[in-house]
Motif scaffolding. Sequence first.
Motif, PDB file in Angstrom:
ATOM      1  N   LEU A  59      -2.092  21.428  -6.118  1.00 32.38           N
ATOM      2  CA  LEU A  59      -1.777  20.320  -5.222  1.00 32.38           C
ATOM      3  C   LEU A  59      -2.098  18.966  -5.841  1.00 32.38           C
ATOM      4  CD1 LEU A  59      -2.983  21.663  -1.748  1.00 32.38           C
ATOM      5  CD2 LEU A  59      -0.710  21.749  -2.746  1.00 32.38           C
ATOM      6  N   ASN A  60      -3.250  18.848  -6.496  1.00 34.64           N
ATOM      7  CA  ASN A  60      -3.651  17.564  -7.069  1.00 34.64           C
ATOM      8  C   ASN A  60      -3.506  17.528  -8.581  1.00 34.64           C
ATOM      9  OD1 ASN A  60      -5.703  19.474  -7.214  1.00 34.64           O
ATOM     10  ND2 ASN A  60      -7.342  17.960  -7.198  1.00 34.64           N
ATOM     11  N   VAL A  61      -2.828  18.512  -9.167  1.00 40.73           N
ATOM     12  CA  VAL A  61      -2.534  18.489 -10.602  1.00 40.73           C
ATOM     13  C   VAL A  61      -1.320  17.583 -10.822  1.00 40.73           C
ATOM     14  CG1 VAL A  61      -1.796  19.884 -12.570  1.00 40.73           C
ATOM     15  CG2 VAL A  61      -3.490  20.781 -10.970  1.00 40.73           C
ATOM     16  N   PRO A  62      -1.344  16.693 -11.825  1.00 38.20           N
ATOM     17  CA  PRO A  62      -0.210  15.788 -12.056  1.00 38.20           C
ATOM     18  C   PRO A  62       1.089  16.542 -12.270  1.00 38.20           C
ATOM     19  CG  PRO A  62      -2.112  15.082 -13.328  1.00 38.20           C
ATOM     20  CD  PRO A  62      -2.470  16.413 -12.742  1.00 38.20           C
ATOM     21  N   THR A  63       2.192  15.893 -11.892  1.00 41.24           N
ATOM     22  CA  THR A  63       3.504  16.522 -12.019  1.00 41.24           C
ATOM     23  C   THR A  63       3.855  16.818 -13.470  1.00 41.24           C
ATOM     24  OG1 THR A  63       4.496  14.312 -12.027  1.00 41.24           O
ATOM     25  CG2 THR A  63       4.379  15.461  -9.920  1.00 41.24           C
ATOM     26  N   ASP A  64       3.333  16.041 -14.411  1.00 47.03           N
ATOM     27  CA  ASP A  64       3.620  16.282 -15.831  1.00 47.03           C
ATOM     28  C   ASP A  64       2.996  17.585 -16.322  1.00 47.03           C
ATOM     29  OD1 ASP A  64       4.831  13.502 -16.941  1.00 47.03           O
ATOM     30  OD2 ASP A  64       3.347  13.137 -15.377  1.00 47.03           O
ATOM     31  N   TYR A  65       2.056  18.126 -15.570  1.00 45.96           N
ATOM     32  CA  TYR A  65       1.448  19.409 -15.923  1.00 45.96           C
ATOM     33  C   TYR A  65       1.836  20.469 -14.902  1.00 45.96           C
ATOM     34  CZ  TYR A  65      -1.328  16.588 -19.110  1.00 45.96           C
ATOM     35  OH  TYR A  65      -1.725  15.728 -20.110  1.00 45.96           O
ATOM     36  N   ASP A  66       3.043  20.335 -14.338  1.00 47.92           N
ATOM     37  CA  ASP A  66       3.616  21.335 -13.436  1.00 47.92           C
ATOM     38  C   ASP A  66       2.854  21.457 -12.120  1.00 47.92           C
ATOM     39  OD1 ASP A  66       5.489  21.882 -15.419  1.00 47.92           O
ATOM     40  OD2 ASP A  66       4.211  23.426 -16.329  1.00 47.92           O
ATOM     41  N   GLY A  67       2.158  20.397 -11.720  1.00 42.83           N
ATOM     42  CA  GLY A  67       1.526  20.371 -10.410  1.00 42.83           C
ATOM     43  C   GLY A  67       2.342  19.541  -9.439  1.00 42.83           C
ATOM     44  N   ARG A  68       1.824  19.386  -8.240  1.00 38.69           N
ATOM     45  CA  ARG A  68       2.531  18.598  -7.228  1.00 38.69           C
ATOM     46  C   ARG A  68       2.163  17.120  -7.290  1.00 38.69           C
ATOM     47  NH1 ARG A  68       3.070  22.345  -1.789  1.00 38.69           N
ATOM     48  NH2 ARG A  68       3.700  24.269  -2.839  1.00 38.69           N
TER      49      ARG A  68
ATOM     50  N   GLY B 198       0.807  -1.215   0.000  1.00 40.85           N
ATOM     51  CA  GLY B 198       0.000   0.000   0.000  1.00 40.85           C
ATOM     52  C   GLY B 198       0.835   1.257   0.000  1.00 40.85           C
ATOM     53  N   SER B 199       1.980   1.234   0.704  1.00 44.66           N
ATOM     54  CA  SER B 199       2.786   2.448   0.761  1.00 44.66           C
ATOM     55  C   SER B 199       3.356   2.788  -0.595  1.00 44.66           C
ATOM     56  CB  SER B 199       3.898   2.275   1.786  1.00 44.66           C
ATOM     57  OG  SER B 199       4.730   1.184   1.427  1.00 44.66           O
ATOM     58  N   LYS B 200       3.622   1.768  -1.419  1.00 45.87           N
ATOM     59  CA  LYS B 200       4.146   2.038  -2.752  1.00 45.87           C
ATOM     60  C   LYS B 200       3.054   2.538  -3.673  1.00 45.87           C
ATOM     61  CE  LYS B 200       7.665  -1.590  -2.422  1.00 45.87           C
ATOM     62  NZ  LYS B 200       8.155  -2.845  -3.020  1.00 45.87           N
ATOM     63  N   ALA B 201       1.844   2.148  -3.404  1.00 44.00           N
ATOM     64  CA  ALA B 201       0.773   2.429  -4.348  1.00 44.00           C
ATOM     65  C   ALA B 201       0.467   3.897  -4.453  1.00 44.00           C
ATOM     66  CB  ALA B 201      -0.494   1.674  -3.926  1.00 44.00           C
ATOM     67  N   THR B 202       0.543   4.623  -3.356  1.00 44.21           N
ATOM     68  CA  THR B 202       0.051   5.994  -3.383  1.00 44.21           C
ATOM     69  C   THR B 202       1.123   7.028  -3.131  1.00 44.21           C
ATOM     70  OG1 THR B 202      -0.533   5.709  -1.094  1.00 44.21           O
ATOM     71  CG2 THR B 202      -2.262   5.348  -2.697  1.00 44.21           C
ATOM     72  N   THR B 203       2.354   6.621  -2.956  1.00 44.97           N
ATOM     73  CA  THR B 203       3.423   7.601  -2.843  1.00 44.97           C
ATOM     74  C   THR B 203       4.072   7.845  -4.187  1.00 44.97           C
ATOM     75  OG1 THR B 203       4.969   5.835  -2.283  1.00 44.97           O
ATOM     76  CG2 THR B 203       3.924   7.002  -0.454  1.00 44.97           C
ATOM     77  N   HIS B 204       3.501   7.282  -5.239  1.00 41.81           N
ATOM     78  CA  HIS B 204       4.076   7.477  -6.567  1.00 41.81           C
ATOM     79  C   HIS B 204       4.119   8.943  -6.941  1.00 41.81           C
ATOM     80  CE1 HIS B 204       4.762   7.268 -10.857  1.00 41.81           C
ATOM     81  NE2 HIS B 204       3.655   7.951 -11.030  1.00 41.81           N
ATOM     82  N   SER B 205       3.078   9.693  -6.552  1.00 43.93           N
ATOM     83  CA  SER B 205       3.031  11.099  -6.954  1.00 43.93           C
ATOM     84  C   SER B 205       4.181  11.878  -6.340  1.00 43.93           C
ATOM     85  CB  SER B 205       1.690  11.709  -6.532  1.00 43.93           C
ATOM     86  OG  SER B 205       1.529  11.590  -5.140  1.00 43.93           O
TER      87      SER B 205
END
Length: 648
Positions: free
Chosen positions: A139-148, A28-35
């Motif tokens: 905060l919840n914008v994907p990193t590929d679109y310059d979000g966190r 579980g820890s790997k599943a959601t720390t990907h971001s």
Amino acid sequence: MIRSQLFSGATRLLRYDRTRTLLIRGKGSKATTHSLDAQRQDGGQAAAAGGSEKPGGVQEAADQQKQQQLPARAPLVKNFFIGAVDKELLAYPEVIAREDMSQLQNALLPLKNYFSECKEQEPEQTSGDNLKQLGLYGLNVPTDYDGRGYGWSASLMASEPDSAETSIGLGLQAHRVVVDLLREVGTQQQQQRYLPALGSGQLIATEAIYEYAPPEDDYFFTQATLTPGSNSWLLNGEKAYVVCAPGERQLFLVLAQTQQPNVPGSLGRGTTIFLVDSQQPGVRLGEQHPTIGCRGTQMRRVHFDNVQISEDQVVGLPHDGNRHSEKLVRASRLRSSLVGLSLAKRLLNELTQFSVDTTQCGVHIKDLEMTRVHLSRAMCSVYAMESMLYLTAGLLDEFQGQDVTLESAITKYYTLKQLYAIASDNLGIVGPKSLHSGQPTELGLRDAAQLYTQGESIDTLSMFIALTGLQYAGQAMNSGVRKSRNPLFHPGHIFGKFLETTSVENPKTKMQLSEHVHPSLDAAAQCIEQSVARLQMAVELMFTRHGNAVVERQSEMQRLAEISTTIYAMWASVARASRSYCIGLPLADHELLTATAVCSQGRDVVKTLCTEIFGGNFVNNDNNLVRLSNQLTKSKGYFAVHPLTFNF
């Protein structure tokens, strides 16, 4: 005897830790720390590329995150209605790794400092440019679109500083809800077009769903018509209670009624979700709503006059907005629950400080038993709110496509009800001082009333909880209920029912939930078991007694909603307290006490409500109330004559 009890408790504790490590924590820890990992690994690449968009990378990141998530489990609360529990979900989800948690907490320091300095200012004086510089829109914008690129748990945790200011939090949470929907169901073209601007704050999103006076027969007055010979739409109508950012370019997420071509009447009627830019021709901001609370938030009407909508502004499929709106309301419920939770914490902290600092007749208010009980009950409510919110978010992060329809609805229902109760009870403790305009208790009550009534009505939400649970239970109980409603054709089934020893007063369970929590929570786990068993018996009785007409028994359905809400609060509190004590968090012993108090009170509430359901409408006073309402509506108001009247 003592040695055997200690050995039994130690064995269960080891089994609990082993279950958490192997079944939940390892994957579980790997599943959601990907971001957070992606933010560290891809940040330099994105900067080197000059912010260029990589659609392929977005898809690969999304696929990788899905692969790291665990398979979805059976719905937790829906199974309560059939008397089933998933004991492994008593392990409170740890979806953010230790290293990522430290990084997240460090990232929150400037946010906390900023909002602590802004407490003395009015919400409308807070600069929108400062919010953009702090990165609160991404905060919840994907990193590929310059979000966190934060997941559910991380984004909610990162939203806590701004949610402490209710008026600011409302606008930011509405923005994040639209981003959540675009991440889940938006096309790649829509994500490339909108997410970079949404993440930077150049474009601020908000929901435009509700109407001031909805129609009686249709879904909405706001309607969109497909232009013949093209794929464009014409949008007409108006929306109310729209959170607006003055002077900013906005993106309205509009839910409008549409008609399928060549399908006349109600059969072809549907809803479609549109993304409408505030700068498009025909979009006009109307008057501002003077609301009871959240005075720093501008809520306005928005008018749409022949707005030209292109095909790429449709979210999902045309005429299929109801299916995608489930994801929309799920995000909205969770994020509005966070705003309510933050306000409840603030009210509790203010009242606690007032009790410590105030002395009446030579006695500190904090030493009065009445005050202490009130503070403790508020503490239990806030603890349950927070536990439910992050348990629901953890389920979304940890399991792919997890069904949390009921969990999100229950979290909002419980949070707003308890918030309003806390704000109302605070008036009695503070006394006449709370009558002054501008006092914290007065402002807190206004904001609580605003959140309580804004958007979905609490009664509608309770009906949704009960109907969803009954729909799920009906599929599982169909065979048994059919036999109970036809006793002459199934005498063996009826005879077996008579031989059952379980009852509402003394339910028999074999769930053994105590083996999955810390031994100190044995009594609390037993309360949950008995409550789940009582809920299952009440649901089966309602199906047997009313059949398909159960949907018309709204008083009993409200009781079911209250029961399921109470059980989920108990479950989340026990799971959280057990984890806290096992890993040695500060004041974890008091968390055990809090969870035990939540479960003890919840058990009594569930027992009372189930007893009323079993008693029927002639015993639980429902029949008297319905008869009174008939005369009340006939007289169009209060019908009793004056108590001093003579009858000559």
